[in-house]
Design an enzyme around this catalytic site. Sequence first.
Site, PDB file in Angstrom:
ATOM      1  N   GLU A  57      10.642   1.908  -6.073  1.00 26.91           N
ATOM      2  CA  GLU A  57      11.149   1.513  -4.759  1.00 26.91           C
ATOM      3  C   GLU A  57      12.268   2.443  -4.292  1.00 26.91           C
ATOM      4  O   GLU A  57      12.330   2.808  -3.116  1.00 26.91           O
ATOM      5  CB  GLU A  57      11.653   0.059  -4.778  1.00 26.91           C
ATOM      6  CG  GLU A  57      10.568  -0.978  -5.055  1.00 26.91           C
ATOM      7  CD  GLU A  57       9.540  -1.131  -3.922  1.00 26.91           C
ATOM      8  OE1 GLU A  57       9.724  -0.522  -2.858  1.00 26.91           O
ATOM      9  OE2 GLU A  57       8.550  -1.858  -4.131  1.00 26.91           O
ATOM     10  N   ARG A 103      11.464   4.643  -0.887  1.00 19.98           N
ATOM     11  CA  ARG A 103      12.249   4.281   0.306  1.00 19.98           C
ATOM     12  C   ARG A 103      13.449   5.202   0.471  1.00 19.98           C
ATOM     13  O   ARG A 103      13.646   5.798   1.543  1.00 19.98           O
ATOM     14  CB  ARG A 103      12.728   2.826   0.214  1.00 19.98           C
ATOM     15  CG  ARG A 103      11.574   1.854   0.091  1.00 19.98           C
ATOM     16  CD  ARG A 103      12.018   0.422   0.275  1.00 19.98           C
ATOM     17  NE  ARG A 103      11.028  -0.482  -0.308  1.00 19.98           N
ATOM     18  CZ  ARG A 103      10.788  -1.713   0.112  1.00 19.98           C
ATOM     19  NH1 ARG A 103      11.464  -2.217   1.111  1.00 19.98           N
ATOM     20  NH2 ARG A 103       9.884  -2.470  -0.478  1.00 19.98           N
ATOM     21  N   ASP A 105      -2.697   1.080  -6.091  1.00 23.29           N
ATOM     22  CA  ASP A 105      -2.850   1.702  -4.763  1.00 23.29           C
ATOM     23  C   ASP A 105      -2.309   3.127  -4.552  1.00 23.29           C
ATOM     24  O   ASP A 105      -3.075   4.087  -4.409  1.00 23.29           O
ATOM     25  CB  ASP A 105      -2.291   0.768  -3.671  1.00 23.29           C
ATOM     26  CG  ASP A 105      -0.888   0.216  -3.962  1.00 23.29           C
ATOM     27  OD1 ASP A 105      -0.275   0.661  -4.931  1.00 23.29           O
ATOM     28  OD2 ASP A 105      -0.429  -0.649  -3.188  1.00 23.29           O
ATOM     29  N   GLU A 161      -0.333  -1.807   5.985  1.00 23.99           N
ATOM     30  CA  GLU A 161      -1.525  -1.064   5.520  1.00 23.99           C
ATOM     31  C   GLU A 161      -2.693  -1.053   6.518  1.00 23.99           C
ATOM     32  O   GLU A 161      -3.421  -0.059   6.608  1.00 23.99           O
ATOM     33  CB  GLU A 161      -2.002  -1.616   4.166  1.00 23.99           C
ATOM     34  CG  GLU A 161      -1.047  -1.323   3.001  1.00 23.99           C
ATOM     35  CD  GLU A 161       0.184  -2.221   2.970  1.00 23.99           C
ATOM     36  OE1 GLU A 161       0.164  -3.272   3.657  1.00 23.99           O
ATOM     37  OE2 GLU A 161       1.177  -1.889   2.293  1.00 23.99           O
TER      38      GLU A 161
END
Length: 615
Positions: A244, A248, A375, A509
């Site tokens: 993360e 980000r 993913d 998404e």
Amino acid sequence: MIVRKVPGFVPASSWGLRLPQKFLFLLFLSGLVTLCFGALFLLPHSSRLKRLFSTSRTQQPGLEVMAEITDHHPVPEQEPPPNPVPAAPAPGEDNPGRRVGILRRKGWLRRTRLTGPREEEGSVQFSFDYNAFRSRLRHPVLGTRTDESKESQSLVRAQREKIKEMMRFAWQNYRRYAMGKNELRPLTKDGYEGSMFGGLGGATIIDSLDTLYLMELKEEFQEAKTWVQDSFHLNVSGEASLFEVNIRYIGGLLSAYYLTGEEVFRVKAIKLGEKLLPAFNTPTGIPKGVVNFKSGNWGWATAGSSSILAEFGSLHLEFLHLTEVSGNRVFAEKVRKIRKVLREIDKPFGLYPNFLSPVSGNWVQHHVSVGGLGDSFYEYLIKSWLMSAKTDMEAKNMYDEALEAIDTYLVNVSPGGLTYIAEWRGGVLDHKMGHLACFSGGMIALGAEDAREDKKAYYRDLAAQITRTCHESYARSDTKLGPEAFWFNSGREAVATQLSESYYILRPEVVESYMYLWRQTHDPIYREWGWEVVMALEKHCRTEAGFSGIQDVYSSNPNHDNRQQSFFLAETLKYLYLLFSEDNVLSPEDWVFNTEAHPLPISHWDSSTMAGHRH
Ligand code: DMJ
């Protein structure tokens, strides 16, 4: 002459000195000169004096200018260029000045000097040639202005303006009620910190920078930048998610740097990147998911625990760019090691399971998913190849093989004719798709352009079919927003089967795939579907003080979850805005998006010379 005034000296030649005296005098003089020059260079803190003897960049642009950059140095104020420097001339177009510059510098890198032991810890002694980088972009960053008087454009322009208004609204409420906190809680009108970022603050700010820049929300961009300069402190001591923080913070800072050239973003990205490095100190080099910023430990690591494919497999883009802008190869080495482990390990049926032990280097269980846990690993393979200007063949081959396995074992068509990607548990299929898996329509469309000739049309169609299914998951709800997961079982298709999967948390998404499919096909259906999402967000997620997720997409009057996720500003609104923009805004010829939608530049240079990009 001075010597004539010295008493006792008897002139013996036209210079008034005898030979031995001349010799002694010259010896003395040369000693004095040597001493003076030596002293200049031996004095401590002699860099200013040294500079007197070097040539400045403005005098000779090809020469090195080494800048010592630390957090404590003031960063020069610059207006962010609201419009980019002109793109490189089109092929065949002449620009002698630029040609000289390009010949002189092969890449964006300038020579790296390793940080010596006496340097302040954490300082960055490196100069990145930002102008050379900008001159290599093929398109202006914000695209070329279209003729605004065109009637056919006016609707699209109004739609884009609406999305910009939503971004301004989301930002202004965050700033008003939660500035510096990680996210806004719009119902309680306060901030949310969470525990993912190890004490780092301002996730929404860092995630918003490039969206604000893209939408030319200049005042808001300045507010965000000022906060990063003055209040974004890295001396935190909690436990953070490596993934993360990377997607980000590192992604957000890097893209803000590449878009604006503002040093503060580069320096903070590098320093934060350095704080992540202890996570890689494992027997295999596969990082643990959590890093303790204080001790540098692995955090929750134990011999039995495992690392997640989507997490350790989604560092490649950012870490290569960290090497690029810092000159420090360690970042690139870390992700190369991960690549090597993944390339060499046995894969069941060519599939990549979601969990791997960072201690033994073995898969921990055989659960395969293109949604959560798996993913963005697949996304980073194809994007690594694109980012390398299509030179990283290893990534391309790994992507092609993985997609082929996914297509063979996971892709299904429901009785109702909906194509979906199921999840795999040791050979048994779960006929469900998560919202997260809906990014795959866009990814497959992106990769289809460079697929084998006999597969191109097939993959284009697969991308379109999966995107259509994801749209169905929205269309079959009362709110026209999609659930967190949906199933294809017992006659029920593309719907959640329990309340615990019925929520929508402002995820991007589905609109991400609309954006890619729009750019590939220009089929107006994708803009129509995108606009349905805008309307639904306005109706169900907009509150008095910001946007909020909802708890049940099948309720016509859903409850809010009181959270404006930072990825709503980083991704959802950005992809929507791009869906209604010209194709050359953040052109795919120049940029790839990291998995948090932060644009990172494609390497338009001779890759064989680059530290971070050799394959
Ligand atoms: C984002 O943080 C990223 O897209 C990540 O890859 C997974 N999903 C969230 C948004 O849904």
